[in-house]
Scaffold this motif. Structure first.
Motif, mmCIF file in Angstrom:
data_model
loop_
_atom_site.group_PDB
_atom_site.id
_atom_site.type_symbol
_atom_site.label_atom_id
_atom_site.label_comp_id
_atom_site.label_asym_id
_atom_site.label_seq_id
_atom_site.Cartn_x
_atom_site.Cartn_y
_atom_site.Cartn_z
ATOM 1 N N PHE A 11 32.196 20.808 7.523
ATOM 2 C CA PHE A 11 31.399 22.034 7.541
ATOM 3 C C PHE A 11 30.919 22.372 8.955
ATOM 4 N N VAL A 12 30.432 21.379 9.674
ATOM 5 C CA VAL A 12 29.939 21.615 11.042
ATOM 6 C C VAL A 12 31.078 22.058 11.959
ATOM 7 N N VAL A 13 32.240 21.417 11.839
ATOM 8 C CA VAL A 13 33.388 21.791 12.674
ATOM 9 C C VAL A 13 33.830 23.218 12.358
ATOM 10 N N LEU A 14 33.932 23.541 11.083
ATOM 11 C CA LEU A 14 34.337 24.902 10.710
ATOM 12 C C LEU A 14 33.313 25.940 11.160
ATOM 13 N N ALA A 15 32.042 25.644 11.003
ATOM 14 C CA ALA A 15 30.998 26.577 11.443
ATOM 15 C C ALA A 15 31.064 26.785 12.955
ATOM 16 N N THR A 16 31.326 25.723 13.694
ATOM 17 C CA THR A 16 31.444 25.840 15.148
ATOM 18 C C THR A 16 32.653 26.687 15.532
ATOM 19 N N LEU A 17 33.771 26.474 14.849
ATOM 20 C CA LEU A 17 34.966 27.278 15.131
ATOM 21 C C LEU A 17 34.740 28.757 14.811
ATOM 22 N N VAL A 18 34.110 29.028 13.684
ATOM 23 C CA VAL A 18 33.823 30.420 13.312
ATOM 24 C C VAL A 18 32.884 31.057 14.340
ATOM 25 N N ALA A 19 31.859 30.323 14.745
ATOM 26 C CA ALA A 19 30.931 30.853 15.753
ATOM 27 C C ALA A 19 31.651 31.107 17.069
ATOM 28 N N GLY A 20 32.550 30.208 17.452
ATOM 29 C CA GLY A 20 33.321 30.401 18.687
ATOM 30 C C GLY A 20 34.219 31.615 18.629
ATOM 31 N N VAL A 21 34.883 31.815 17.500
ATOM 32 C CA VAL A 21 35.759 32.986 17.344
ATOM 33 C C VAL A 21 34.939 34.266 17.370
ATOM 34 N N LEU A 22 33.831 34.297 16.650
ATOM 35 C CA LEU A 22 32.971 35.493 16.660
ATOM 36 C C LEU A 22 32.416 35.760 18.054
ATOM 37 N N PHE A 23 32.040 34.714 18.758
ATOM 38 C CA PHE A 23 31.540 34.852 20.127
ATOM 39 C C PHE A 23 32.632 35.432 21.018
ATOM 40 N N ALA A 24 33.860 34.926 20.878
ATOM 41 C CA ALA A 24 34.971 35.413 21.693
ATOM 42 C C ALA A 24 35.285 36.874 21.398
ATOM 43 N N LEU A 25 35.193 37.270 20.124
ATOM 44 C CA LEU A 25 35.475 38.655 19.763
ATOM 45 C C LEU A 25 34.421 39.623 20.304
ATOM 46 N N GLN A 26 33.196 39.158 20.460
ATOM 47 C CA GLN A 26 32.111 40.025 20.923
ATOM 48 C C GLN A 26 32.015 40.094 22.450
ATOM 49 N N ASN A 27 32.645 39.160 23.154
ATOM 50 C CA ASN A 27 32.521 39.087 24.613
ATOM 51 C C ASN A 27 33.904 39.134 25.257
ATOM 52 N N LYS A 28 34.464 40.340 25.310
ATOM 53 C CA LYS A 28 35.830 40.516 25.818
ATOM 54 C C LYS A 28 35.871 40.936 27.284
ATOM 55 N N THR A 29 34.748 41.087 27.933
ATOM 56 C CA THR A 29 34.703 41.568 29.306
ATOM 57 C C THR A 29 35.395 40.577 30.237
ATOM 58 N N PRO A 30 36.421 41.011 30.980
ATOM 59 C CA PRO A 30 37.097 40.090 31.898
ATOM 60 C C PRO A 30 36.235 39.815 33.139
ATOM 61 N N VAL A 31 36.157 38.543 33.491
ATOM 62 C CA VAL A 31 35.342 38.113 34.632
ATOM 63 C C VAL A 31 36.141 37.076 35.416
ATOM 64 N N PRO A 32 36.230 37.238 36.766
ATOM 65 C CA PRO A 32 36.909 36.192 37.544
ATOM 66 C C PRO A 32 35.984 34.979 37.703
ATOM 67 N N LEU A 33 36.575 33.818 37.810
ATOM 68 C CA LEU A 33 35.796 32.589 38.007
ATOM 69 C C LEU A 33 36.051 32.100 39.420
ATOM 70 N N ASP A 34 34.995 32.030 40.230
ATOM 71 C CA ASP A 34 35.095 31.610 41.627
ATOM 72 C C ASP A 34 34.510 30.208 41.775
#
Length: 102
Positions: A11-34
């Motif tokens: 349950f914890v692993v699945l909840a973390t994966l779902v939260a990660g996917v939702l987070f990724a879908l909401q934050n699509k702004t491209p940013v360079p990493l320096d």
């Protein structure tokens, strides 16, 4: 009890994966990493944060594994010393003459 623990872990692993996917879908702004010496191509900010989170977790597991190995080695050393001391005490007790008290 083991079944409950496994279900909770899943349950914890699945909840973390779902939260990660939702987070990724909401934050699509491209940013360079320096990184001072190298600049990575712009990627979504969610990717950079999730990669940093994963690397931090991996580094934490590696450090804790090293500490665990060191602690177990110390425990083994202490057990060997204890066994030697117990053997010496047993030898001294068996070598000492029995004194009769009257």
């Amino acid at each position: 009890m083991k079944l409950l623990r496994k279900l909770l872990t899943v349950f914890v692993v699945l909840a973390t994966l779902v939260a990660g996917v939702l987070f990724a879908l909401q934050n699509k702004t491209p940013v360079p990493l320096d990184l001072l010496v190298y600049t990575f191509e712009p990627q979504s900010i969610a990717l950079w944060i999730l990669v940093a989170f994963a690397l931090g977790g991996l580094l934490g597991m590696i450090v804790s594994a090293a500490i665990l190995v060191r602690t177990r080695a110390s425990l083994r050393s202490c057990r060997r010393r204890l066994d030697r001391s117990l053997a010496e005490v047993s030898k001294v007790r068996s070598d000492s003459p029995v004194v009769a008290v009257s």
